[in-house]
Scaffold this motif. Sequence first.
Motif, PDB file in Angstrom:
ATOM      1  N   ALA A   1       0.835  -1.206   0.000  1.00  0.00           N
ATOM      2  CA  ALA A   1       0.000   0.000   0.000  1.00  0.00           C
ATOM      3  C   ALA A   1       0.868   1.254   0.000  1.00  0.00           C
ATOM      4  O   ALA A   1       0.569   2.231  -0.706  1.00  0.00           O
ATOM      5  N   VAL A   2       1.949   1.249   0.780  1.00  0.00           N
ATOM      6  CA  VAL A   2       2.865   2.396   0.813  1.00  0.00           C
ATOM      7  C   VAL A   2       3.499   2.601  -0.555  1.00  0.00           C
ATOM      8  O   VAL A   2       3.574   3.735  -1.055  1.00  0.00           O
ATOM      9  N   ASN A   3       3.937   1.520  -1.185  1.00  0.00           N
ATOM     10  CA  ASN A   3       4.551   1.631  -2.517  1.00  0.00           C
ATOM     11  C   ASN A   3       3.557   2.163  -3.543  1.00  0.00           C
ATOM     12  O   ASN A   3       3.910   2.990  -4.392  1.00  0.00           O
ATOM     13  N   GLN A   4       2.296   1.717  -3.471  1.00  0.00           N
ATOM     14  CA  GLN A   4       1.276   2.228  -4.390  1.00  0.00           C
ATOM     15  C   GLN A   4       0.999   3.703  -4.142  1.00  0.00           C
ATOM     16  O   GLN A   4       0.812   4.478  -5.090  1.00  0.00           O
ATOM     17  N   ALA A   5       0.966   4.103  -2.879  1.00  0.00           N
ATOM     18  CA  ALA A   5       0.722   5.508  -2.542  1.00  0.00           C
ATOM     19  C   ALA A   5       1.868   6.380  -3.055  1.00  0.00           C
ATOM     20  O   ALA A   5       1.637   7.470  -3.606  1.00  0.00           O
ATOM     21  N   ILE A   6       3.102   5.923  -2.875  1.00  0.00           N
ATOM     22  CA  ILE A   6       4.271   6.673  -3.371  1.00  0.00           C
ATOM     23  C   ILE A   6       4.189   6.819  -4.882  1.00  0.00           C
ATOM     24  O   ILE A   6       4.432   7.905  -5.433  1.00  0.00           O
ATOM     25  N   LYS A   7       3.821   5.739  -5.559  1.00  0.00           N
ATOM     26  CA  LYS A   7       3.707   5.772  -7.016  1.00  0.00           C
ATOM     27  C   LYS A   7       2.643   6.778  -7.449  1.00  0.00           C
ATOM     28  O   LYS A   7       2.860   7.559  -8.381  1.00  0.00           O
ATOM     29  N   GLU A   8       1.485   6.790  -6.765  1.00  0.00           N
ATOM     30  CA  GLU A   8       0.426   7.736  -7.117  1.00  0.00           C
ATOM     31  C   GLU A   8       0.866   9.173  -6.876  1.00  0.00           C
ATOM     32  O   GLU A   8       0.604  10.058  -7.683  1.00  0.00           O
ATOM     33  N   ILE A   9       1.546   9.419  -5.755  1.00  0.00           N
ATOM     34  CA  ILE A   9       2.014  10.778  -5.429  1.00  0.00           C
ATOM     35  C   ILE A   9       3.005  11.262  -6.482  1.00  0.00           C
ATOM     36  O   ILE A   9       2.961  12.418  -6.903  1.00  0.00           O
ATOM     37  N   ASN A  10       3.895  10.367  -6.935  1.00  0.00           N
ATOM     38  CA  ASN A  10       4.879  10.747  -7.954  1.00  0.00           C
ATOM     39  C   ASN A  10       4.233  11.036  -9.298  1.00  0.00           C
ATOM     40  O   ASN A  10       4.781  11.786 -10.107  1.00  0.00           O
ATOM     41  N   GLN A  11       3.049  10.460  -9.558  1.00  0.00           N
ATOM     42  CA  GLN A  11       2.390  10.651 -10.849  1.00  0.00           C
ATOM     43  C   GLN A  11       1.404  11.812 -10.857  1.00  0.00           C
ATOM     44  O   GLN A  11       1.050  12.300 -11.920  1.00  0.00           O
ATOM     45  N   ARG A  12       0.976  12.254  -9.686  1.00  0.00           N
ATOM     46  CA  ARG A  12      -0.053  13.296  -9.637  1.00  0.00           C
ATOM     47  C   ARG A  12       0.524  14.669  -9.941  1.00  0.00           C
ATOM     48  O   ARG A  12       1.588  15.043  -9.457  1.00  0.00           O
ATOM     49  N   TYR A  13      -0.244  15.433 -10.713  1.00  0.00           N
ATOM     50  CA  TYR A  13       0.193  16.766 -11.120  1.00  0.00           C
ATOM     51  C   TYR A  13       0.288  17.721  -9.933  1.00  0.00           C
ATOM     52  O   TYR A  13       1.204  18.544  -9.869  1.00  0.00           O
ATOM     53  N   ASP A  14      -0.660  17.633  -8.994  1.00  0.00           N
ATOM     54  CA  ASP A  14      -0.656  18.563  -7.865  1.00  0.00           C
ATOM     55  C   ASP A  14       0.479  18.294  -6.878  1.00  0.00           C
ATOM     56  O   ASP A  14       0.725  19.100  -5.987  1.00  0.00           O
ATOM     57  N   PHE A  15       1.206  17.199  -7.051  1.00  0.00           N
ATOM     58  CA  PHE A  15       2.363  16.917  -6.193  1.00  0.00           C
ATOM     59  C   PHE A  15       3.690  17.056  -6.945  1.00  0.00           C
ATOM     60  O   PHE A  15       4.728  16.668  -6.433  1.00  0.00           O
ATOM     61  N   LYS A  16       3.637  17.632  -8.153  1.00  0.00           N
ATOM     62  CA  LYS A  16       4.864  17.841  -8.915  1.00  0.00           C
ATOM     63  C   LYS A  16       5.734  18.884  -8.210  1.00  0.00           C
ATOM     64  O   LYS A  16       5.246  19.883  -7.708  1.00  0.00           O
ATOM     65  N   ASN A  17       7.015  18.637  -8.118  1.00  0.00           N
ATOM     66  CA  ASN A  17       7.998  19.518  -7.479  1.00  0.00           C
ATOM     67  C   ASN A  17       7.688  19.774  -5.999  1.00  0.00           C
ATOM     68  O   ASN A  17       7.932  20.861  -5.493  1.00  0.00           O
ATOM     69  N   THR A  18       7.149  18.781  -5.306  1.00  0.00           N
ATOM     70  CA  THR A  18       6.926  18.901  -3.864  1.00  0.00           C
ATOM     71  C   THR A  18       7.829  17.902  -3.146  1.00  0.00           C
ATOM     72  O   THR A  18       8.380  16.981  -3.749  1.00  0.00           O
ATOM     73  N   LYS A  19       7.953  18.109  -1.859  1.00  0.00           N
ATOM     74  CA  LYS A  19       8.786  17.220  -1.046  1.00  0.00           C
ATOM     75  C   LYS A  19       7.926  16.196  -0.315  1.00  0.00           C
ATOM     76  O   LYS A  19       8.139  15.922   0.851  1.00  0.00           O
ATOM     77  N   SER A  20       6.954  15.637  -0.986  1.00  0.00           N
ATOM     78  CA  SER A  20       6.068  14.658  -0.358  1.00  0.00           C
ATOM     79  C   SER A  20       6.707  13.278  -0.425  1.00  0.00           C
ATOM     80  O   SER A  20       7.092  12.824  -1.494  1.00  0.00           O
ATOM     81  N   GLU A  21       6.794  12.629   0.736  1.00  0.00           N
ATOM     82  CA  GLU A  21       7.351  11.284   0.758  1.00  0.00           C
ATOM     83  C   GLU A  21       6.760  10.475   1.907  1.00  0.00           C
ATOM     84  O   GLU A  21       6.317  11.016   2.910  1.00  0.00           O
ATOM     85  N   ILE A  22       6.768   9.168   1.706  1.00  0.00           N
ATOM     86  CA  ILE A  22       6.291   8.225   2.717  1.00  0.00           C
ATOM     87  C   ILE A  22       7.418   7.218   2.927  1.00  0.00           C
ATOM     88  O   ILE A  22       7.929   6.648   1.963  1.00  0.00           O
ATOM     89  N   GLU A  23       7.771   7.014   4.187  1.00  0.00           N
ATOM     90  CA  GLU A  23       8.840   6.075   4.496  1.00  0.00           C
ATOM     91  C   GLU A  23       8.332   5.093   5.542  1.00  0.00           C
ATOM     92  O   GLU A  23       7.796   5.486   6.571  1.00  0.00           O
ATOM     93  N   ILE A  24       8.515   3.812   5.266  1.00  0.00           N
ATOM     94  CA  ILE A  24       8.061   2.794   6.207  1.00  0.00           C
ATOM     95  C   ILE A  24       9.261   2.313   7.015  1.00  0.00           C
ATOM     96  O   ILE A  24      10.304   1.977   6.464  1.00  0.00           O
ATOM     97  N   LEU A  25       9.105   2.357   8.339  1.00  0.00           N
ATOM     98  CA  LEU A  25      10.127   1.862   9.250  1.00  0.00           C
ATOM     99  C   LEU A  25       9.633   0.545   9.831  1.00  0.00           C
ATOM    100  O   LEU A  25       8.679  -0.030   9.327  1.00  0.00           O
ATOM    101  N   LYS A  26      10.239   0.069  10.899  1.00  0.00           N
ATOM    102  CA  LYS A  26       9.876  -1.237  11.453  1.00  0.00           C
ATOM    103  C   LYS A  26       8.385  -1.338  11.778  1.00  0.00           C
ATOM    104  O   LYS A  26       7.688  -2.190  11.249  1.00  0.00           O
ATOM    105  N   ASP A  27       7.887  -0.468  12.643  1.00  0.00           N
ATOM    106  CA  ASP A  27       6.473  -0.539  13.024  1.00  0.00           C
ATOM    107  C   ASP A  27       5.787   0.819  12.958  1.00  0.00           C
ATOM    108  O   ASP A  27       4.833   1.074  13.670  1.00  0.00           O
ATOM    109  N   GLU A  28       6.314   1.697  12.108  1.00  0.00           N
ATOM    110  CA  GLU A  28       5.664   2.990  11.910  1.00  0.00           C
ATOM    111  C   GLU A  28       5.953   3.511  10.511  1.00  0.00           C
ATOM    112  O   GLU A  28       6.859   3.046   9.836  1.00  0.00           O
ATOM    113  N   ILE A  29       5.143   4.485  10.115  1.00  0.00           N
ATOM    114  CA  ILE A  29       5.278   5.095   8.798  1.00  0.00           C
ATOM    115  C   ILE A  29       5.499   6.581   9.000  1.00  0.00           C
ATOM    116  O   ILE A  29       4.733   7.239   9.710  1.00  0.00           O
TER     117      ILE A  29
END
Length: 163
Positions: A21-49
Amino acid sequence: MASTYSFDVVSQVDMQEVDNAVNQAIKEINQRYDFKNTKSEIEILKDEIKIVSDDEYKLQTVIEILKGKLVKRGISPKALDLGKIEKASLGTARVSAKIVNGISKEKAKEIASEIKNSKLKVQTQIMENQLRVSAKAKDDLQEVIAMLKEKDFNIPLQFTNYR
């Protein structure tokens, strides 16, 4: 035939599905026009995001995208325990979402008291991060499951080991 029947109330999250789900969300964020040139990122750690974005509005949008992807993967959005939104460096906003895996002792006590208040002839037993419910009649167990599904305990509940 067994003299007593039982089932376990658990709160488990499939971490592989969370990762997908995190990988799909990252992929969608990278493809969306309203998130172009933004610093939006999701990182999954051991038991938190960890979720970071340019501002609180974009951060909320990223969280909603992630929750949507989790739902499509069969994971309840209640599995994420969102922390407080913090201001980060360079004007960005960030939030840490803890992944709820297992039932805490307090939640288990709350669920057990709710079952006890239902006046059904069942016994509850708190075991580490789950709750076992046993009874002499299967119908009582099914009533407990139905009652727990109606209530909201702010964590996703699954019913396993039904015997």
